[in-house]
Design a protein around this motif. Sequence first.
Motif, PDB file in Angstrom:
ATOM      1  N   GLU A 123       5.550  96.388 -24.911  1.00  0.00           N
ATOM      2  CA  GLU A 123       6.754  97.207 -24.812  1.00  0.00           C
ATOM      3  C   GLU A 123       6.528  98.639 -25.293  1.00  0.00           C
ATOM      4  OE1 GLU A 123       9.818  94.912 -26.765  1.00  0.00           O
ATOM      5  OE2 GLU A 123      10.207  93.765 -24.919  1.00  0.00           O
ATOM      6  N   ALA A 124       5.546  98.831 -26.170  1.00  0.00           N
ATOM      7  CA  ALA A 124       5.204 100.186 -26.627  1.00  0.00           C
ATOM      8  C   ALA A 124       4.308 100.899 -25.617  1.00  0.00           C
ATOM      9  CB  ALA A 124       4.504 100.121 -27.981  1.00  0.00           C
ATOM     10  N   GLY A 125       3.752 100.145 -24.673  1.00  0.00           N
ATOM     11  CA  GLY A 125       2.881 100.737 -23.666  1.00  0.00           C
ATOM     12  C   GLY A 125       1.410 100.726 -24.030  1.00  0.00           C
ATOM     13  N   VAL A 126       1.055 100.010 -25.083  1.00  0.00           N
ATOM     14  CA  VAL A 126      -0.339  99.962 -25.528  1.00  0.00           C
ATOM     15  C   VAL A 126      -1.154  98.987 -24.676  1.00  0.00           C
ATOM     16  CG1 VAL A 126      -1.878  99.443 -27.469  1.00  0.00           C
ATOM     17  CG2 VAL A 126       0.329 100.577 -27.880  1.00  0.00           C
ATOM     18  N   THR A 127      -0.551  97.856 -24.362  1.00  0.00           N
ATOM     19  CA  THR A 127      -1.253  96.851 -23.558  1.00  0.00           C
ATOM     20  C   THR A 127      -0.473  96.562 -22.285  1.00  0.00           C
ATOM     21  OG1 THR A 127      -0.193  95.002 -24.692  1.00  0.00           O
ATOM     22  CG2 THR A 127      -2.349  95.713 -25.537  1.00  0.00           C
ATOM     23  N   ARG A 128      -1.165  95.980 -21.348  1.00  0.00           N
ATOM     24  CA  ARG A 128      -0.563  95.494 -20.103  1.00  0.00           C
ATOM     25  C   ARG A 128      -0.749  93.987 -20.109  1.00  0.00           C
ATOM     26  NH1 ARG A 128      -2.423  98.995 -16.055  1.00  0.00           N
ATOM     27  NH2 ARG A 128      -0.388  99.948 -16.351  1.00  0.00           N
ATOM     28  N   GLN A 129       0.311  93.261 -19.764  1.00  0.00           N
ATOM     29  CA  GLN A 129       0.234  91.805 -19.686  1.00  0.00           C
ATOM     30  C   GLN A 129       0.564  91.349 -18.280  1.00  0.00           C
ATOM     31  OE1 GLN A 129       2.879  90.539 -22.982  1.00  0.00           O
ATOM     32  NE2 GLN A 129       1.062  89.481 -23.719  1.00  0.00           N
ATOM     33  N   ARG A 130      -0.120  90.302 -17.877  1.00  0.00           N
ATOM     34  CA  ARG A 130       0.128  89.668 -16.586  1.00  0.00           C
ATOM     35  C   ARG A 130       0.316  88.180 -16.823  1.00  0.00           C
ATOM     36  NH1 ARG A 130      -1.509  93.471 -12.624  1.00  0.00           N
ATOM     37  NH2 ARG A 130      -2.825  95.081 -13.510  1.00  0.00           N
ATOM     38  N   GLN A 131       1.179  87.586 -16.012  1.00  0.00           N
ATOM     39  CA  GLN A 131       1.471  86.161 -16.101  1.00  0.00           C
ATOM     40  C   GLN A 131       0.582  85.415 -15.104  1.00  0.00           C
ATOM     41  OE1 GLN A 131       4.221  85.179 -18.187  1.00  0.00           O
ATOM     42  NE2 GLN A 131       3.455  83.095 -17.982  1.00  0.00           N
ATOM     43  N   TYR A 132      -0.203  84.481 -15.616  1.00  0.00           N
ATOM     44  CA  TYR A 132      -1.049  83.612 -14.793  1.00  0.00           C
ATOM     45  C   TYR A 132      -0.546  82.190 -15.020  1.00  0.00           C
ATOM     46  CZ  TYR A 132      -4.555  87.392 -14.621  1.00  0.00           C
ATOM     47  OH  TYR A 132      -5.219  88.574 -14.436  1.00  0.00           O
ATOM     48  N   GLY A 133       0.328  81.719 -14.167  1.00  0.00           N
ATOM     49  CA  GLY A 133       0.885  80.385 -14.378  1.00  0.00           C
ATOM     50  C   GLY A 133       1.649  80.343 -15.689  1.00  0.00           C
ATOM     51  N   LEU A 134       1.189  79.505 -16.620  1.00  0.00           N
ATOM     52  CA  LEU A 134       1.861  79.362 -17.907  1.00  0.00           C
ATOM     53  C   LEU A 134       1.311  80.280 -18.993  1.00  0.00           C
ATOM     54  CD1 LEU A 134       2.199  75.465 -18.023  1.00  0.00           C
ATOM     55  CD2 LEU A 134       3.943  77.151 -17.395  1.00  0.00           C
ATOM     56  N   GLU A 135       0.266  81.025 -18.702  1.00  0.00           N
ATOM     57  CA  GLU A 135      -0.320  81.873 -19.736  1.00  0.00           C
ATOM     58  C   GLU A 135      -0.194  83.351 -19.384  1.00  0.00           C
ATOM     59  OE1 GLU A 135      -4.382  80.494 -19.880  1.00  0.00           O
ATOM     60  OE2 GLU A 135      -5.009  81.865 -18.303  1.00  0.00           O
ATOM     61  N   ARG A 136      -0.161  84.149 -20.444  1.00  0.00           N
ATOM     62  CA  ARG A 136      -0.160  85.604 -20.289  1.00  0.00           C
ATOM     63  C   ARG A 136      -1.503  86.122 -20.786  1.00  0.00           C
ATOM     64  NH1 ARG A 136       5.910  87.663 -22.007  1.00  0.00           N
ATOM     65  NH2 ARG A 136       6.902  86.604 -20.248  1.00  0.00           N
ATOM     66  N   ARG A 137      -2.008  87.113 -20.070  1.00  0.00           N
ATOM     67  CA  ARG A 137      -3.266  87.743 -20.462  1.00  0.00           C
ATOM     68  C   ARG A 137      -3.026  89.225 -20.682  1.00  0.00           C
ATOM     69  NH1 ARG A 137      -7.215  85.161 -15.878  1.00  0.00           N
ATOM     70  NH2 ARG A 137      -6.667  82.986 -16.260  1.00  0.00           N
ATOM     71  N   SER A 138      -3.748  89.774 -21.645  1.00  0.00           N
ATOM     72  CA  SER A 138      -3.547  91.168 -22.054  1.00  0.00           C
ATOM     73  C   SER A 138      -4.797  91.996 -21.873  1.00  0.00           C
ATOM     74  CB  SER A 138      -3.150  91.224 -23.532  1.00  0.00           C
ATOM     75  OG  SER A 138      -1.957  90.519 -23.760  1.00  0.00           O
ATOM     76  N   GLN A 139      -4.568  93.290 -21.658  1.00  0.00           N
ATOM     77  CA  GLN A 139      -5.629  94.291 -21.622  1.00  0.00           C
ATOM     78  C   GLN A 139      -5.038  95.587 -22.164  1.00  0.00           C
ATOM     79  OE1 GLN A 139      -4.959  94.793 -17.042  1.00  0.00           O
ATOM     80  NE2 GLN A 139      -6.474  96.273 -17.681  1.00  0.00           N
TER      81      GLN A 139
END
Length: 123
Positions: free
Chosen positions: A82-98
């Motif tokens: 929400e601060a814009g530091v990371t990007r998250q994507r939803q893969y099925g039941l899990e979220r991954r960050s970068q």
Amino acid sequence: MSVRVPDFKVLPEPADLPAPLPEPAVADLRLETVLGALSDPLRLRIVQKLLLESERFDHTCGWFGFDRPKSSLTHHFKALREAGVTRQRQYGLERRSQVRVDDLDARFPGLLDLVAAWTPDGG
């Protein structure tokens, strides 16, 4: 005295990624919001680990190896997104960050170098 900044790499984006979860646009990134998110030592460590130790394009919260309740980790990852530091994507039941390296470098040059060079004991 100069601080040696560790190298961090940005891994190439794979094809067919899910859309990112809601996040601020680059133009809407605010320094005080980003610094507020990074003021927590665990969140700072999350970002540093992503910058220096990434093995893949993005990572699940389990990859970090933190001994924290899932609800606590979810809160920290959400605060970073929400601060814009990371990007998250939803893969099925899990979220991954970068880390949003290009976006943060464009708005706040040198900030991620400081995060990469940070040491928890201050030394």
